[in-house]
Design a protein around this motif. Structure first.
Motif, PDB file in Angstrom:
ATOM      1  N   GLN A  68       0.851  -1.228   0.058  1.00 10.64           N
ATOM      2  CA  GLN A  68       0.120  -0.073   0.096  1.00 10.64           C
ATOM      3  C   GLN A  68       0.728   1.150   0.107  1.00 10.64           C
ATOM      4  O   GLN A  68       0.526   2.383  -0.751  1.00 10.64           O
ATOM      5  CB  GLN A  68      -0.946  -0.030   1.091  1.00 10.64           C
ATOM      6  CG  GLN A  68      -2.068   1.096   0.950  1.00 10.64           C
ATOM      7  CD  GLN A  68      -2.783   0.819  -0.220  1.00 10.64           C
ATOM      8  OE1 GLN A  68      -3.274  -0.049  -0.735  1.00 10.64           O
ATOM      9  NE2 GLN A  68      -2.781   2.037  -0.713  1.00 10.64           N
ATOM     10  N   ASP A  69       2.028   1.324   0.879  1.00  7.45           N
ATOM     11  CA  ASP A  69       2.908   2.299   0.690  1.00  7.45           C
ATOM     12  C   ASP A  69       3.369   2.614  -0.621  1.00  7.45           C
ATOM     13  O   ASP A  69       3.511   3.703  -1.128  1.00  7.45           O
ATOM     14  CB  ASP A  69       3.924   2.358   1.820  1.00  7.45           C
ATOM     15  CG  ASP A  69       4.692   3.571   1.968  1.00  7.45           C
ATOM     16  OD1 ASP A  69       4.084   4.509   2.281  1.00  7.45           O
ATOM     17  OD2 ASP A  69       5.879   3.344   1.773  1.00  7.45           O
ATOM     18  N   LEU A  70       3.708   1.437  -1.415  1.00  4.12           N
ATOM     19  CA  LEU A  70       4.678   1.609  -2.716  1.00  4.12           C
ATOM     20  C   LEU A  70       3.406   2.444  -3.608  1.00  4.12           C
ATOM     21  O   LEU A  70       3.738   3.067  -4.469  1.00  4.12           O
ATOM     22  CB  LEU A  70       4.924   0.344  -3.204  1.00  4.12           C
ATOM     23  CG  LEU A  70       6.166  -0.350  -2.682  1.00  4.12           C
ATOM     24  CD1 LEU A  70       6.145  -1.815  -2.781  1.00  4.12           C
ATOM     25  CD2 LEU A  70       7.270   0.385  -3.249  1.00  4.12           C
ATOM     26  N   LYS A  71       2.066   2.134  -3.332  1.00  2.24           N
ATOM     27  CA  LYS A  71       1.061   2.558  -4.221  1.00  2.24           C
ATOM     28  C   LYS A  71       0.883   3.996  -3.825  1.00  2.24           C
ATOM     29  O   LYS A  71       0.663   4.791  -4.692  1.00  2.24           O
ATOM     30  CB  LYS A  71      -0.225   1.690  -4.131  1.00  2.24           C
ATOM     31  CG  LYS A  71      -0.304   0.424  -4.750  1.00  2.24           C
ATOM     32  CD  LYS A  71      -1.353  -0.583  -4.532  1.00  2.24           C
ATOM     33  CE  LYS A  71      -2.499   0.021  -5.154  1.00  2.24           C
ATOM     34  NZ  LYS A  71      -3.780  -1.085  -5.452  1.00  2.24           N
ATOM     35  N   ASP A  72       0.961   4.250  -2.696  1.00  3.66           N
ATOM     36  CA  ASP A  72       0.618   5.669  -1.986  1.00  3.66           C
ATOM     37  C   ASP A  72       1.578   6.461  -2.472  1.00  3.66           C
ATOM     38  O   ASP A  72       1.617   7.782  -3.013  1.00  3.66           O
ATOM     39  CB  ASP A  72       0.832   5.882  -0.394  1.00  3.66           C
ATOM     40  CG  ASP A  72      -0.571   5.218  -0.043  1.00  3.66           C
ATOM     41  OD1 ASP A  72      -1.531   4.719  -0.711  1.00  3.66           O
ATOM     42  OD2 ASP A  72      -0.575   4.865   1.269  1.00  3.66           O
ATOM     43  N   VAL A  73       3.217   5.954  -2.374  1.00  4.46           N
ATOM     44  CA  VAL A  73       4.040   6.837  -2.791  1.00  4.46           C
ATOM     45  C   VAL A  73       4.113   7.178  -4.504  1.00  4.46           C
ATOM     46  O   VAL A  73       4.166   8.514  -4.863  1.00  4.46           O
ATOM     47  CB  VAL A  73       5.594   6.617  -2.713  1.00  4.46           C
ATOM     48  CG1 VAL A  73       6.633   7.272  -2.951  1.00  4.46           C
ATOM     49  CG2 VAL A  73       5.549   6.400  -0.956  1.00  4.46           C
TER      50      VAL A  73
END
Length: 327
Positions: free
Chosen positions: A285-290
């Motif tokens: 999810q963090d990879l997607k958010d960034v």
């Protein structure tokens, strides 16, 4: 009456409106919709990129691929391919897209071999930007690249000029996660040394790789420890293997050598499990958010700026034209 009792919690006599269930509602809705994730693999040919991807997600994405002989490999056109597979686990659906970039290092001329990859990432941004500004923005297909696994050869001294050039060309556009390929060709001591050297070089050349978000101070110690270990693991030393071998009566995924077995999923043997957990369990999810908040946002800002500039230019031109007519 009985209705007020429903809203009283046991531990304190406080009335609830009930929006504490919001996370569950959001969760249910997103599970229904399913998730998607796009992972790109890049690096030199023959470092086991496809093998690793197959081992990571326990699928055979490449079953129809035909392998080229040396002659064909030299003349092969730089072609980016996309494999999509639907994976389901405990009722959660993930649409996984793997973007396979041609391995470089075969062609005689590798200058700007990153160009087609950079263009591909930009094209996905452009498509998304168009869809988002278009009429039907309800069901946009998100093909933006969320993460790029960059494979570093174990046979060099740290990074090669090509690695530096490639990562620098891409680091403003995509989350780069470096991996040290074919780690079973190195001793544990060598792996450790090589990792430190590569981390130093990444710093020295100003390459911005994906940063694991810092832990909140209120996270538990285990989580902090895990986070620290992740940061220390970069580049993740990996061994890909899709073969199940028998080790001490247990069936494990690994590679069989005359002197023993290298177990892919044994944390003592390599960082495969760490990498998989990071990609899937903890940081997807963090990879997607960034990607959304940083890389795509930068792209979008540039688009809008150049659009505005064009409008202003056009307006000035018309104005000048009208002025000229009046004289």
């Amino acid at each position: 009456g009985s209705s007020t009792l429903m809203y009283k919690s046991h531990d304190q006599d406080k009335e609830y409106v009930g929006f504490a269930t919001l996370p569950n509602q959001v969760h249910r809705k997103s599970v229904k919709k399913g998730f998607d994730f796009t992972l790109m693999v890049a690096g030199e040919s023959g470092l086991g990129k496809s093998t690793l991807v197959n081992s990571l997600f326990l699928t055979d994405l490449y079953k129809d691929r035909k392998l080229l002989n040396a002659e064909e490999r030299i003349t092969q056109t730089v072609e980016i391919t996309k494999h999509t597979v639907d994976i389901e686990e405990k009722g959660v659906k993930l649409k996984l897209t793997i973007v396979d970039t041609p391995g470089f290092g075969d062609a005689v001329n590798n200058t700007e071999c990153w160009k087609s990859v950079a263009d591909y990432i930009d094209q996905q941004f452009e498509q998304y930007f168009r869809d988002e500004s278009g009429l039907n923005r309800k069901n946009i297909q998100d093909n933006r690249v969320h993460c790029c696994l960059y494979f570093i050869s174990p046979f060099g001294h740290g990074l090669r000029p090509l690695d530096v050039e490639f990562m620098k060309a891409l680091h403003e556009k995509v989350n780069i996660v470096p991996v040290l390929a074919k780690a079973d060709t190195l001793t544990p001591g060598e792996v450790k040394k090589k990792k430190i050297k590569i981390r130093e070089e990444i710093e020295q050349y100003g390459i911005k790789i994906y940063q694991f978000p810092d832990c909140d101070s209120d996270e538990d110690e285990d989580f902090k420890q895990q986070d620290h270990e992740l940061k220390e693991s970069i580049p993740f030393a990996v061994i890909g293997s899709n073969t199940v071998v028998e080790a001490k009566g247990k069936r494990v995924r690994g590679r069989l050598y005359p002197w023993g077995i290298v177990e892919v999923e044994n944390p003592a043997h390599c960082d495969f499990v760490k990498l998989r957990n990071m990609l899937v369990r903890t940081h997807m999810q963090d990879l997607k958010d960034v990607t959304r908040e940083t890389h795509y946002e930068n792209y979008r800002a540039q688009c809008i700026q150049s659009m505005t500039r064009m409008v202003v230019k056009e307006r000035n031109r018309k104005y000048a034209h009208a002025e000229g007519r009046e004289k």
